[in-house]
Motif scaffolding. Structure first.
Motif, PDB file in Angstrom:
ATOM      1  N   UNK A 118      -0.162  -7.364  -0.343  1.00 46.85           N
ATOM      2  CA  UNK A 118      -0.066  -7.652  -1.776  1.00 46.85           C
ATOM      3  C   UNK A 118       0.131  -6.411  -2.622  1.00 46.85           C
ATOM      4  N   UNK A 119      -0.423  -5.274  -2.231  1.00 48.83           N
ATOM      5  CA  UNK A 119      -0.297  -4.071  -3.049  1.00 48.83           C
ATOM      6  C   UNK A 119       1.154  -3.650  -3.243  1.00 48.83           C
ATOM      7  N   UNK A 120       1.999  -3.938  -2.279  1.00 40.33           N
ATOM      8  CA  UNK A 120       3.420  -3.582  -2.407  1.00 40.33           C
ATOM      9  C   UNK A 120       4.089  -4.404  -3.497  1.00 40.33           C
ATOM     10  N   UNK A 121       3.498  -5.517  -3.862  1.00 40.11           N
ATOM     11  CA  UNK A 121       4.114  -6.445  -4.817  1.00 40.11           C
ATOM     12  C   UNK A 121       3.389  -6.465  -6.158  1.00 40.11           C
ATOM     13  N   UNK A 122       2.700  -5.396  -6.485  1.00 40.01           N
ATOM     14  CA  UNK A 122       1.946  -5.330  -7.734  1.00 40.01           C
ATOM     15  C   UNK A 122       2.813  -5.638  -8.954  1.00 40.01           C
ATOM     16  N   UNK A 123       4.014  -5.045  -9.099  1.00 39.14           N
ATOM     17  CA  UNK A 123       4.824  -5.359 -10.289  1.00 39.14           C
ATOM     18  C   UNK A 123       5.201  -6.848 -10.372  1.00 39.14           C
ATOM     19  N   UNK A 124       5.579  -7.444  -9.239  1.00 43.17           N
ATOM     20  CA  UNK A 124       5.936  -8.863  -9.239  1.00 43.17           C
ATOM     21  C   UNK A 124       4.721  -9.733  -9.535  1.00 43.17           C
ATOM     22  N   UNK A 125       3.568  -9.329  -8.988  1.00 44.97           N
ATOM     23  CA  UNK A 125       2.321 -10.046  -9.230  1.00 44.97           C
ATOM     24  C   UNK A 125       2.005 -10.055 -10.727  1.00 44.97           C
ATOM     25  N   UNK A 126       2.089  -8.901 -11.379  1.00 42.68           N
ATOM     26  CA  UNK A 126       1.790  -8.796 -12.808  1.00 42.68           C
ATOM     27  C   UNK A 126       2.773  -9.627 -13.630  1.00 42.68           C
ATOM     28  N   UNK A 127       4.051  -9.606 -13.223  1.00 47.13           N
ATOM     29  CA  UNK A 127       5.055 -10.389 -13.947  1.00 47.13           C
ATOM     30  C   UNK A 127       4.785 -11.883 -13.805  1.00 47.13           C
ATOM     31  N   UNK A 128       4.483 -12.338 -12.577  1.00 46.37           N
ATOM     32  CA  UNK A 128       4.214 -13.764 -12.353  1.00 46.37           C
ATOM     33  C   UNK A 128       2.978 -14.221 -13.108  1.00 46.37           C
ATOM     34  N   UNK A 129       2.028 -13.331 -13.246  1.00 46.40           N
ATOM     35  CA  UNK A 129       0.787 -13.656 -13.953  1.00 46.40           C
ATOM     36  C   UNK A 129       0.949 -13.514 -15.466  1.00 46.40           C
ATOM     37  N   UNK A 130       2.123 -13.038 -15.882  1.00 49.19           N
ATOM     38  CA  UNK A 130       2.417 -12.783 -17.288  1.00 49.19           C
ATOM     39  C   UNK A 130       1.416 -11.807 -17.888  1.00 49.19           C
ATOM     40  N   UNK A 131       1.174 -10.719 -17.152  1.00 50.61           N
ATOM     41  CA  UNK A 131       0.235  -9.676 -17.580  1.00 50.61           C
ATOM     42  C   UNK A 131       0.892  -8.299 -17.525  1.00 50.61           C
ATOM     43  N   UNK A 132       1.834  -8.035 -18.428  1.00 52.43           N
ATOM     44  CA  UNK A 132       2.451  -6.702 -18.415  1.00 52.43           C
ATOM     45  C   UNK A 132       1.440  -5.592 -18.700  1.00 52.43           C
ATOM     46  N   UNK A 133       0.336  -5.954 -19.376  1.00 57.13           N
ATOM     47  CA  UNK A 133      -0.701  -4.960 -19.656  1.00 57.13           C
ATOM     48  C   UNK A 133      -1.318  -4.410 -18.368  1.00 57.13           C
ATOM     49  N   UNK A 134      -1.414  -5.237 -17.324  1.00 64.75           N
ATOM     50  CA  UNK A 134      -1.931  -4.751 -16.043  1.00 64.75           C
ATOM     51  C   UNK A 134      -1.004  -3.701 -15.452  1.00 64.75           C
ATOM     52  N   UNK A 135       0.286  -3.965 -15.509  1.00 68.91           N
ATOM     53  CA  UNK A 135       1.265  -3.056 -14.942  1.00 68.91           C
ATOM     54  C   UNK A 135       1.310  -1.738 -15.710  1.00 68.91           C
ATOM     55  N   UNK A 136       1.134  -1.802 -17.010  1.00 70.65           N
ATOM     56  CA  UNK A 136       1.213  -0.606 -17.846  1.00 70.65           C
ATOM     57  C   UNK A 136      -0.077   0.209 -17.864  1.00 70.65           C
ATOM     58  N   UNK A 137      -1.167  -0.388 -17.437  1.00 67.64           N
ATOM     59  CA  UNK A 137      -2.475   0.278 -17.514  1.00 67.64           C
ATOM     60  C   UNK A 137      -2.592   1.367 -16.452  1.00 67.64           C
ATOM     61  N   UNK A 138      -2.834   2.612 -16.843  1.00 68.93           N
ATOM     62  CA  UNK A 138      -2.935   3.714 -15.866  1.00 68.93           C
ATOM     63  C   UNK A 138      -4.103   3.543 -14.891  1.00 68.93           C
ATOM     64  N   UNK A 139      -5.091   2.717 -15.240  1.00 72.63           N
ATOM     65  CA  UNK A 139      -6.216   2.491 -14.319  1.00 72.63           C
ATOM     66  C   UNK A 139      -5.793   1.697 -13.093  1.00 72.63           C
ATOM     67  N   UNK A 140      -4.616   1.060 -13.156  1.00 69.00           N
ATOM     68  CA  UNK A 140      -4.183   0.192 -12.067  1.00 69.00           C
ATOM     69  C   UNK A 140      -2.826   0.614 -11.491  1.00 69.00           C
ATOM     70  N   UNK A 141      -2.459   1.873 -11.672  1.00 65.07           N
ATOM     71  CA  UNK A 141      -1.126   2.356 -11.307  1.00 65.07           C
ATOM     72  C   UNK A 141      -0.838   2.300  -9.800  1.00 65.07           C
ATOM     73  N   UNK A 142      -1.864   2.407  -8.977  1.00 64.35           N
ATOM     74  CA  UNK A 142      -1.663   2.339  -7.526  1.00 64.35           C
ATOM     75  C   UNK A 142      -2.905   1.719  -6.893  1.00 64.35           C
ATOM     76  N   UNK A 143      -2.842   1.515  -5.572  1.00 67.43           N
ATOM     77  CA  UNK A 143      -3.938   0.829  -4.868  1.00 67.43           C
ATOM     78  C   UNK A 143      -5.257   1.576  -5.033  1.00 67.43           C
ATOM     79  N   UNK A 144      -5.229   2.889  -4.944  1.00 65.88           N
ATOM     80  CA  UNK A 144      -6.466   3.657  -5.099  1.00 65.88           C
ATOM     81  C   UNK A 144      -7.047   3.487  -6.503  1.00 65.88           C
ATOM     82  N   UNK A 145      -6.180   3.522  -7.507  1.00 64.69           N
ATOM     83  CA  UNK A 145      -6.657   3.333  -8.882  1.00 64.69           C
ATOM     84  C   UNK A 145      -7.236   1.941  -9.080  1.00 64.69           C
TER      85      UNK A 145
END
Length: 168
Positions: A118-145
Motif C-alpha cells: 500500500x505504501x507505494x500507492x499513497x498518492x492514489x490512496x489519497x486521491x481515492x479518499x479525496x484527501x489531498x491534504x494527506x498527500x500535501x502534509x509533510x508529516x506523511x511524505x513517506x512511509x517513515x514519516x
C-alpha cells in the motif's frame, strides 16, 4: 473453510456447500493468495456467480497485484521487510503503518488494507479518499514519516472513511 471431513472429504462437494453458503452471505473474506483463490474455485468470479451482490474481500501481505502478489506473508516477514519490530497486538490507533489498518466507513462497513504494497500507492490512496491534504502534509511524505506520525495520520484517514459509504 473446510466443510468436509479432513480424512475422507470430497473437495467438489465442499465447494458446492460453500457456494450455497455464499448465496446467503453479505461478505466473502479470504486470505488465500490470488493464484490459490482461482485454483481452489473461490476467485471473485466464481463467488459472484453464486451471489452477484456479495462483497468479496481478499487480504494478504504482498498486495493483490505486482511481482510479489503470490508470495505469502506473515507478521514477522512483513515486519522485517518494513524494517519494524515484529508485529504484536496493537490498539488500532497504534498500528505501525496507517495503511495496515482497519477503517469503518460512513455506512458502518469496514476496510482492511494490505500489509506491504500500500505504501507505494499513497498518492492514489489519497486521491481515492479525496484527501489531498494527506498527500500535501509533510508529516506523511513517506512511509517513515507516516509511521512516526501514525496517530495523527490514522485519525485523519479514519475521519475521511467515516464521511463516505463503502461504495464511493
Amino acid at each position: 473453510m473446510k466443510i468436509e471431513h479432513p480424512e475422507t472429504g470430497d473437495p467438489q462437494r465442499g465447494l458446492e456447500l460453500l457456494y450455497k453458503l455464499v448465496q446467503g452471505a453479505e461478505v466473502f473474506l479470504t486470505n488465500l493468495l490470488p493464484d490459490s483463490c482461482e485454483r481452489f474455485g473461490v476467485g471473485v468470479e466464481k463467488i459472484r456467480e453464486a451471489n452477484p451482490d456479495i462483497i468479496y474481500a481478499r487480504g494478504h501481505g504482498q498486495g493483490a497485484h505486482g511481482p510479489d502478489a503470490n508470495l505469502g506473508s506473515y507478521d514477522v516477514v512483513g515486519s522485517k521487510i518494513l524494517g519494524q519490530p515484529t508485529m504484536q497486538r496493537f490498539d488500532i490507533a497504534e498500528m505501525p503503518n496507517p495503511l495496515t489498518n482497519v477503517y469503518r466507513t460512513g455506512d458502518d462497513r469496514f476496510l482492511w488494507f494490505s500489509l506491504l504494497q500500500a505504501d507505494r500507492h499513497w498518492p492514489e490512496f489519497c486521491a481515492a479518499l479525496e484527501c489531498p491534504n494527506l498527500l500535501a502534509d509533510p508529516r506523511y511524505v513517506d512511509a517513515k514519516s507516516r509511521f512516526d506520525n501514525r496517530r495523527e495520520c490514522i485519525a485523519t484517514i479514519r475521519e475521511a472513511f467515516a464521511a463516505h459509504p463503502l461504495v464511493h
